[in-house]
Design a protein around this motif. Sequence first.
Motif, PDB file in Angstrom:
ATOM      1  N   ARG A  15     -71.861  80.996  20.838  1.00 55.24           N
ATOM      2  CA  ARG A  15     -70.946  81.461  21.881  1.00 55.24           C
ATOM      3  C   ARG A  15     -69.553  81.677  21.311  1.00 55.24           C
ATOM      4  NH1 ARG A  15     -71.341  81.720  27.635  1.00 55.24           N
ATOM      5  NH2 ARG A  15     -69.589  83.035  28.144  1.00 55.24           N
ATOM      6  N   SER A  16     -68.905  82.765  21.688  1.00 51.63           N
ATOM      7  CA  SER A  16     -67.526  83.030  21.281  1.00 51.63           C
ATOM      8  C   SER A  16     -66.584  82.355  22.263  1.00 51.63           C
ATOM      9  CB  SER A  16     -67.246  84.531  21.256  1.00 51.63           C
ATOM     10  OG  SER A  16     -68.019  85.146  20.251  1.00 51.63           O
ATOM     11  N   VAL A  17     -65.595  81.642  21.735  1.00 51.68           N
ATOM     12  CA  VAL A  17     -64.626  80.943  22.577  1.00 51.68           C
ATOM     13  C   VAL A  17     -63.223  81.066  22.007  1.00 51.68           C
ATOM     14  CG1 VAL A  17     -66.268  79.233  23.464  1.00 51.68           C
ATOM     15  CG2 VAL A  17     -64.950  78.717  21.436  1.00 51.68           C
ATOM     16  N   LYS A  18     -62.273  80.861  22.896  1.00 51.53           N
ATOM     17  CA  LYS A  18     -60.867  80.752  22.508  1.00 51.53           C
ATOM     18  C   LYS A  18     -60.449  79.354  22.924  1.00 51.53           C
ATOM     19  CE  LYS A  18     -58.240  84.148  23.906  1.00 51.53           C
ATOM     20  NZ  LYS A  18     -57.244  84.988  24.609  1.00 51.53           N
ATOM     21  N   GLY A  55     -61.130  63.917   7.277  1.00 48.26           N
ATOM     22  CA  GLY A  55     -60.799  65.034   6.397  1.00 48.26           C
ATOM     23  C   GLY A  55     -61.010  66.411   7.009  1.00 48.26           C
ATOM     24  N   GLU A  56     -61.391  66.486   8.279  1.00 43.50           N
ATOM     25  CA  GLU A  56     -61.632  67.778   8.929  1.00 43.50           C
ATOM     26  C   GLU A  56     -60.616  68.020  10.042  1.00 43.50           C
ATOM     27  OE1 GLU A  56     -65.683  67.590  10.279  1.00 43.50           O
ATOM     28  OE2 GLU A  56     -66.431  68.212   8.324  1.00 43.50           O
ATOM     29  N   ARG A  57     -60.204  69.264  10.165  1.00 37.74           N
ATOM     30  CA  ARG A  57     -59.290  69.644  11.246  1.00 37.74           C
ATOM     31  C   ARG A  57     -60.038  69.521  12.572  1.00 37.74           C
ATOM     32  NH1 ARG A  57     -58.431  73.318   7.005  1.00 37.74           N
ATOM     33  NH2 ARG A  57     -56.283  73.425   6.331  1.00 37.74           N
ATOM     34  N   THR A  58     -59.445  68.816  13.525  1.00 39.34           N
ATOM     35  CA  THR A  58     -60.114  68.521  14.792  1.00 39.34           C
ATOM     36  C   THR A  58     -59.149  68.692  15.953  1.00 39.34           C
ATOM     37  OG1 THR A  58     -61.470  66.873  13.637  1.00 39.34           O
ATOM     38  CG2 THR A  58     -61.398  66.723  16.034  1.00 39.34           C
ATOM     39  N   ILE A  59     -59.660  69.214  17.057  1.00 41.81           N
ATOM     40  CA  ILE A  59     -58.893  69.277  18.301  1.00 41.81           C
ATOM     41  C   ILE A  59     -59.666  68.470  19.335  1.00 41.81           C
ATOM     42  CG2 ILE A  59     -57.956  70.715  20.145  1.00 41.81           C
ATOM     43  CD1 ILE A  59     -57.763  73.016  18.191  1.00 41.81           C
ATOM     44  N   TYR A  60     -59.001  67.473  19.922  1.00 39.69           N
ATOM     45  CA  TYR A  60     -59.618  66.648  20.955  1.00 39.69           C
ATOM     46  C   TYR A  60     -59.352  67.243  22.332  1.00 39.69           C
ATOM     47  CZ  TYR A  60     -60.521  63.115  17.450  1.00 39.69           C
ATOM     48  OH  TYR A  60     -60.984  62.465  16.345  1.00 39.69           O
ATOM     49  N   ASN A  61     -60.387  67.277  23.151  1.00 37.87           N
ATOM     50  CA  ASN A  61     -60.313  67.776  24.527  1.00 37.87           C
ATOM     51  C   ASN A  61     -59.529  69.089  24.632  1.00 37.87           C
ATOM     52  OD1 ASN A  61     -61.799  65.580  25.594  1.00 37.87           O
ATOM     53  ND2 ASN A  61     -59.952  64.320  25.437  1.00 37.87           N
ATOM     54  N   PRO A  62     -59.956  70.110  23.858  1.00 39.55           N
ATOM     55  CA  PRO A  62     -59.210  71.367  23.877  1.00 39.55           C
ATOM     56  C   PRO A  62     -59.379  72.120  25.199  1.00 39.55           C
ATOM     57  CG  PRO A  62     -61.245  71.644  22.675  1.00 39.55           C
ATOM     58  CD  PRO A  62     -61.141  70.183  23.016  1.00 39.55           C
ATOM     59  N   TRP A  63     -58.343  72.873  25.540  1.00 33.93           N
ATOM     60  CA  TRP A  63     -58.467  73.865  26.602  1.00 33.93           C
ATOM     61  C   TRP A  63     -59.346  74.953  25.994  1.00 33.93           C
ATOM     62  CZ3 TRP A  63     -57.241  79.000  26.086  1.00 33.93           C
ATOM     63  CH2 TRP A  63     -57.273  79.766  27.264  1.00 33.93           C
ATOM     64  N   TYR A  64     -60.250  75.506  26.761  1.00 30.82           N
ATOM     65  CA  TYR A  64     -61.117  76.543  26.200  1.00 30.82           C
ATOM     66  C   TYR A  64     -61.352  77.664  27.210  1.00 30.82           C
ATOM     67  CZ  TYR A  64     -64.865  74.544  29.011  1.00 30.82           C
ATOM     68  OH  TYR A  64     -65.629  74.096  30.053  1.00 30.82           O
ATOM     69  N   GLU A  65     -61.675  78.814  26.656  1.00 29.60           N
ATOM     70  CA  GLU A  65     -62.001  79.992  27.462  1.00 29.60           C
ATOM     71  C   GLU A  65     -63.211  80.647  26.807  1.00 29.60           C
ATOM     72  OE1 GLU A  65     -59.936  84.301  28.073  1.00 29.60           O
ATOM     73  OE2 GLU A  65     -58.630  82.549  28.346  1.00 29.60           O
ATOM     74  N   LEU A  66     -64.283  80.811  27.575  1.00 31.59           N
ATOM     75  CA  LEU A  66     -65.480  81.467  27.055  1.00 31.59           C
ATOM     76  C   LEU A  66     -65.200  82.961  26.936  1.00 31.59           C
ATOM     77  CD1 LEU A  66     -68.124  79.655  29.265  1.00 31.59           C
ATOM     78  CD2 LEU A  66     -67.430  79.082  26.935  1.00 31.59           C
TER      79      LEU A  66
END
Length: 134
Positions: free
Chosen positions: A107-110, A120-131
Amino acid sequence: MTSSLSTDSRHNAKSRSFIAKLLRRITSDDDELDAEVLALNSARQGACSCSRAEPGERVLAAGRLRSVIYTPSENAPALTAELYDGSGALQLVWLGRRRIPGIEPGRSVKVQGRVALRDGERTIYNPWYELQRG
């Protein structure tokens, strides 16, 4: 005569460009071509490249989900997804979630959120998302 020469030279340049693009598509593997398309689409949306997202920075990123994993836990279950944009990947973690409709591999998301470094990995917790479509 001059306009005829300039028209011919423009036509030849377009022909060489077309042939070069065609050869590149024939000789490149599918992963390379897919990465190029993803990076281009990400840039068109004004998104930050995943490979350039720095810890502590608030970013807007766009790409395709490569994997989605539910991690059960007594303390805090989490849904983790890998977002790939052609340049690199970001881990997306929704704490306390078992499933989110539409969050599935391919699935493509923003997404938008603050980047952290986890194992060692870039992570975003509880991101706002848009399908996204496609």
